[in-house]
Scaffold this motif. Structure first.
Motif, mmCIF file in Angstrom:
data_model
loop_
_atom_site.group_PDB
_atom_site.id
_atom_site.type_symbol
_atom_site.label_atom_id
_atom_site.label_comp_id
_atom_site.label_asym_id
_atom_site.label_seq_id
_atom_site.Cartn_x
_atom_site.Cartn_y
_atom_site.Cartn_z
ATOM 1 N N GLN A 3 0.722 -1.197 0.027
ATOM 2 C CA GLN A 3 0.030 -0.010 -0.087
ATOM 3 C C GLN A 3 0.808 1.139 0.143
ATOM 4 N N ILE A 4 1.707 1.115 0.744
ATOM 5 C CA ILE A 4 2.898 2.437 0.972
ATOM 6 C C ILE A 4 3.623 2.550 -0.557
ATOM 7 N N PHE A 5 3.534 1.690 -1.013
ATOM 8 C CA PHE A 5 4.423 1.782 -2.397
ATOM 9 C C PHE A 5 3.298 2.392 -3.170
ATOM 10 N N TRP A 6 2.288 2.010 -3.482
ATOM 11 C CA TRP A 6 1.234 2.531 -4.270
ATOM 12 C C TRP A 6 0.953 3.995 -3.929
ATOM 13 N N ALA A 7 0.813 4.210 -2.631
ATOM 14 C CA ALA A 7 0.743 5.586 -2.306
ATOM 15 C C ALA A 7 1.846 6.760 -2.567
ATOM 16 N N ALA A 8 2.963 6.006 -2.544
ATOM 17 C CA ALA A 8 3.959 6.699 -2.791
ATOM 18 C C ALA A 8 4.070 7.220 -4.435
ATOM 19 N N ALA A 9 3.960 5.825 -5.239
ATOM 20 C CA ALA A 9 3.638 5.956 -6.651
ATOM 21 C C ALA A 9 2.589 7.061 -7.174
ATOM 22 N N MET A 10 1.472 6.870 -6.679
ATOM 23 C CA MET A 10 0.233 7.615 -7.051
ATOM 24 C C MET A 10 0.487 9.164 -6.483
ATOM 25 N N TRP A 11 1.021 9.219 -5.409
ATOM 26 C CA TRP A 11 1.359 10.711 -5.144
ATOM 27 C C TRP A 11 2.181 11.277 -6.115
ATOM 28 N N LEU A 12 3.383 10.771 -6.417
ATOM 29 C CA LEU A 12 4.307 11.193 -7.152
ATOM 30 C C LEU A 12 3.759 11.481 -8.683
ATOM 31 N N MET A 13 2.817 10.894 -9.002
ATOM 32 C CA MET A 13 2.056 10.854 -10.314
ATOM 33 C C MET A 13 1.158 12.097 -10.284
ATOM 34 N N ALA A 14 0.488 12.105 -9.204
ATOM 35 C CA ALA A 14 -0.353 13.486 -9.007
ATOM 36 C C ALA A 14 0.610 14.689 -9.043
ATOM 37 N N LYS A 15 1.776 14.680 -8.524
ATOM 38 C CA LYS A 15 2.300 15.889 -8.404
ATOM 39 C C LYS A 15 2.945 16.109 -9.726
ATOM 40 N N GLY A 16 3.265 14.838 -10.598
ATOM 41 C CA GLY A 16 3.716 15.152 -11.872
ATOM 42 C C GLY A 16 2.816 15.616 -12.859
ATOM 43 N N LEU A 17 1.443 15.192 -12.708
ATOM 44 C CA LEU A 17 0.355 15.624 -13.428
ATOM 45 C C LEU A 17 0.392 17.148 -13.096
ATOM 46 N N PHE A 18 0.316 17.479 -11.923
ATOM 47 C CA PHE A 18 0.112 18.994 -11.690
ATOM 48 C C PHE A 18 0.983 19.767 -12.322
ATOM 49 N N ARG A 19 2.371 19.308 -12.433
ATOM 50 C CA ARG A 19 3.352 20.129 -12.969
ATOM 51 C C ARG A 19 3.154 20.284 -14.374
ATOM 52 N N LEU A 20 2.579 19.083 -15.107
ATOM 53 C CA LEU A 20 2.383 19.131 -16.559
ATOM 54 C C LEU A 20 1.064 20.091 -16.680
ATOM 55 N N ALA A 21 0.271 20.019 -15.806
ATOM 56 C CA ALA A 21 -0.981 20.748 -16.228
ATOM 57 C C ALA A 21 -0.640 22.420 -16.123
ATOM 58 N N ILE A 22 0.232 22.760 -15.213
ATOM 59 C CA ILE A 22 0.244 24.170 -15.165
ATOM 60 C C ILE A 22 1.340 24.641 -16.362
ATOM 61 N N ARG A 23 2.117 23.726 -16.555
ATOM 62 C CA ARG A 23 3.027 24.067 -17.637
ATOM 63 C C ARG A 23 2.236 24.051 -19.120
ATOM 64 N N ARG A 24 1.479 23.114 -19.230
ATOM 65 C CA ARG A 24 0.801 23.005 -20.666
ATOM 66 C C ARG A 24 -0.401 23.955 -20.646
ATOM 67 N N VAL A 25 -1.305 23.921 -19.687
ATOM 68 C CA VAL A 25 -2.378 24.656 -19.918
ATOM 69 C C VAL A 25 -2.897 25.898 -19.621
ATOM 70 N N SER A 26 -4.065 26.293 -19.879
ATOM 71 C CA SER A 26 -4.340 27.686 -19.380
ATOM 72 C C SER A 26 -5.356 27.962 -18.519
ATOM 73 N N VAL A 27 -5.498 29.296 -17.871
ATOM 74 C CA VAL A 27 -6.468 29.483 -16.785
ATOM 75 C C VAL A 27 -7.504 30.043 -17.501
ATOM 76 N N ASN A 28 -8.790 29.920 -17.061
ATOM 77 C CA ASN A 28 -9.857 30.383 -17.673
ATOM 78 C C ASN A 28 -10.244 31.817 -17.024
#
Ligand SMILES: Nc1ncnc2c1ncn2[C@@H]1O[C@H](COP(=O)(O)OP(=O)(O)O)[C@@H](O)[C@H]1O
Ligand SMILES: [Mg+2]
Lengths: 273, 327
Positions: free
Chosen positions: A246-271
């Motif tokens: 579980q801890i492995f998955w928690a860490a992996a998903m957490w990092l993925m969420a952070k990665g997705l956030f970084r991608l989101a603010i770099r790639r996309v615009s604000v309304n």
């Protein structure tokens, strides 16, 4: 000037208390939700009672076990939030464009959302405890944690499950940056998580091939694993191992969420403007 | 330099959705894209304590520029430095240096009282208690927030909310303040007190302020320097006076009615070439440029002719701005 650890914690604590205070404002709406959840649990209980009138065990689960599984898994689900929709506030902010202010705060975005979410969770834990206490009075078949140690391990397991659930929700919410209307996606996610986490049916009762699929996916770590630990279906060793996974998955998903956030603010615009 | 932006550009890619069911199905398969050049090659430097009025028609690219300067949007091209740092790469550090008000959005917690919101911001920015108290007292007093400080934000009028918004944006003593249409929809009273407050903050705390507004009175009263943007490009950057002298030609006029018939109106030699006369019988309108002083003109006129109903028009900022937008 570098900030101290205490200062950092204080910052995030502000997000926690902001949401706790907002939840207080809506405590009546909250109790409505409690009621709706209670009714849902009672209906599920009635269904399983009917099923067990025909047969005494299913996949090794006798009636008292099934009752315990049902109520514990529902309590766990409620701790995570009634609709598991930590993403809803994010989606709304993205749609309205008020996300700009979250991006202007001196905190890490995903961490701040976690702090906010925990503010709500206080209420949800309270509700889960109340619900379990109530059912213990009316259902003698319902059993507590199979041992004190299992009880403690259960708390750790739920915490890890919470983090996995939270990360999945955050990712689903961040997708609003790309899909302006992610209502459908949210519902799909809720359905998938509900089923694959074991919140609807204990995974052992499903066909073999399905169990294999579920063992590969992270979702069973959200509800199924903590519930099995609570019930003592896993020995201490197996419980510890499961929590490790579980801890492995928690860490992996957490990092993925952070990665997705970084991608989101770099790639996309604000309304809006 | 507090703000340094060079060659700043932002393109938005819009995915066009087809019309109707068939169109939607098609756009699923092969989505059509359209690129909007919202901001193109904007250069903007601001010194500490400067207050710049950033104006332009709707859709000109003002908000997009502000979002890039505050680190919310990644520029497609160009570079930004705010207080010496890249606001997007060092988002958290930048957040301590800047405050922002977006007139069309709220940063307050909808369900919490204003005072509670301020307290949350204190903790989010780790504002020392003593400084926080000083700021809150000053802002509440100056903007008259005390009267509604205990009410949840959702119950506030727009005027009350905007006063709370601007106070909220300044609690952590930012060096830079972005105000994106802070006066939109406000009544005159609130506008005046917002203006006074912005002026005071700029002067007393030396906060660098970038202000966008459609209210040209805001600009006249607050901004010594004006930047005009249109179609994503800066069309003018300079003082109010420069703007007037550059675009106001033909916008100054003296109109009057002659009391007797005059065959031809003559004006002193030195004004030659700086005016044009429009005439219809006794009704006369003399348009002139900045080289001719309206009072000199009238003195010269009344020495020779008998006039009545004299109407002097200076360059109206509206006209000037329209002129810049057109060019
Ligand atoms: N999120 C967005 N997606 C696509 N286009 C956008 C977005 N935001 C703004 N635009 C477009 O970019 C241009 C500039 O917008 P904006 O910066 O908001 O202008 P202003 O604030 O000056 O009114 C407009 O044409 C607008 O339609
Ligand atoms: Mg705008």
């Amino acid at each position: 000037m570098r900030e101290t650890g205490i200062q950092t914690i204080r910052k995030y604590y502000a997000f926690f208390s902001a949401n706790l205070q907002e939840a207080m404002v809506y405590r009546f709406a909250f109790f409505n939700n409690f009621l709706a959840e209670l009714i849902k649990v009672c209906v599920m209980l009635a269904v399983w009672m009917a099923v067990y009138r025909q047969r005494s065990t299913i996949a090794g689960f006798d009636y008292p076990m099934m009752i315990t599984y049902l109520l514990v898994s529902q309590a766990v689900n409620n701790i995570y939030g009634f609709r598991n929709d930590a993403e809803r506030p994010i989606s709304n902010k993205i749609r309205k464009g008020t996300i700009v202010f979250d991006l202007l705060r001196p905190v890490k975005f995903v961490n701040a959302r976690l702090a906010e979410n925990l503010g709500q969770t206080v209420f949800q834990v309270l509700f889960a405890v109340l619900m379990m206490t109530g059912f213990h009075i009316f259902l003698p078949e319902l059993s507590g944690p199979s041992s004190g140690l299992h009880g403690i391990l259960f708390v750790f397991s739920v915490s890890a499950g919470f983090l996995i659930m939270f990360s999945v929700s955050i990712m689903s919410g961040l997708l609003s940056f790309w899909l302006m209307n992610n209502w459908g996606l949210r519902n799909a996610k809720a359905a998938i998580v509900n089923f694959f986490s074991g919140a609807l049916v204990p995974i052992v009762m499903l066909p073999e091939w399905m169990q294999k699929v579920m063992n590969i996916l992270p979702f069973k770590n959200i509800v199924y694993v903590p519930t099995m630990i609570y019930m003592g279906q896993y020995g201490i060793r197996e419980s510890l191992l499961s929590i490790g996974i579980q801890i492995f998955w928690a860490a992996a998903m957490w990092l993925m969420a952070k990665g997705l956030f970084r991608l989101a603010i770099r790639r996309v615009s604000v309304n809006g403007g | 330099m507090v703000i340094e932006a060079s060659g700043l550009a932002k393109d938005y890619v819009i995915h066009l959705k087809g019309k109707g069911l068939m169109g939607m199905a098609k756009s699923l398969l092969r989505s059509e894209k359209k690129v909007v050049h919202a901001v193109q090659d904007v250069n903007l430097n601001m010194e500490e304590g400067e207050l710049v009025g950033y104006i332009g028609p709707n859709g000109a690219g003002k908000s997009t520029t502000i979002k890039m300067l505050s680190g919310i949007l990644t520029p497609t091209k160009g570079s930004v430095r705010v207080c010496g740092i890249d606001p997007q790469k060092k988002r958290i550090q930048n957040a301590m240096n800047v405050g922002a008000v977006f007139g069309q959005k709220t940063q307050l917690w909808w369900d919490l009282p204003v005072r509670e919101t301020f307290d949350l911001l204190r903790r989010m920015y780790n504002i020392p208690m003593e400084r926080y108290k000083r700021n809150v007292d000053e802002f509440m007093d100056y903007l008259d927030i005390g009267a509604f400080a205990e009410q949840p934000v959702r119950q506030l009028s727009l005027g009350q909310r905007m006063r709370a918004e601007i106070a909220a944006s300044l609690l952590h003593d930012p060096k830079v303040l972005f105000l994106d249409e802070p006066t939109i929809g406000l009544d005159v009273n609130v506008k005046v007190s917002m203006r006074e407050f912005v002026k005071k903050i700029n002067k007393e705390r030396n906060v660098t302020i970038l202000l966008t507004t459609h209210d040209l009175q805001d600009i006249e009263e607050l901004a010594k320097r004006i930047v005009v943007i249109n179609h994503g490009q800066v069309g003018f950057d300079g003082s109010m006076e420069e703007l007037a002298s550059k675009y106001a030609d033909g916008k100054r006029s003296v109109s009057f009615t002659l009391q007797q018939d005059v065959p031809e109106i003559t004006l002193p030699e030195k004004m030659a070439g700086h005016y044009t006369i429009e005439r219809e019988g006794r009704q006369v309108k003399i348009r002139h440029d900045g080289h001719v002083n309206a009072s000199d003109l009238i003195v010269a006129l009344i020495q020779k002719y008998r006039l009545k109903d004299i109407d002097i028009r200076g360059p109206q900022i509206e006209d000037v701005v329209m002129e810049v937008y057109r060019s």
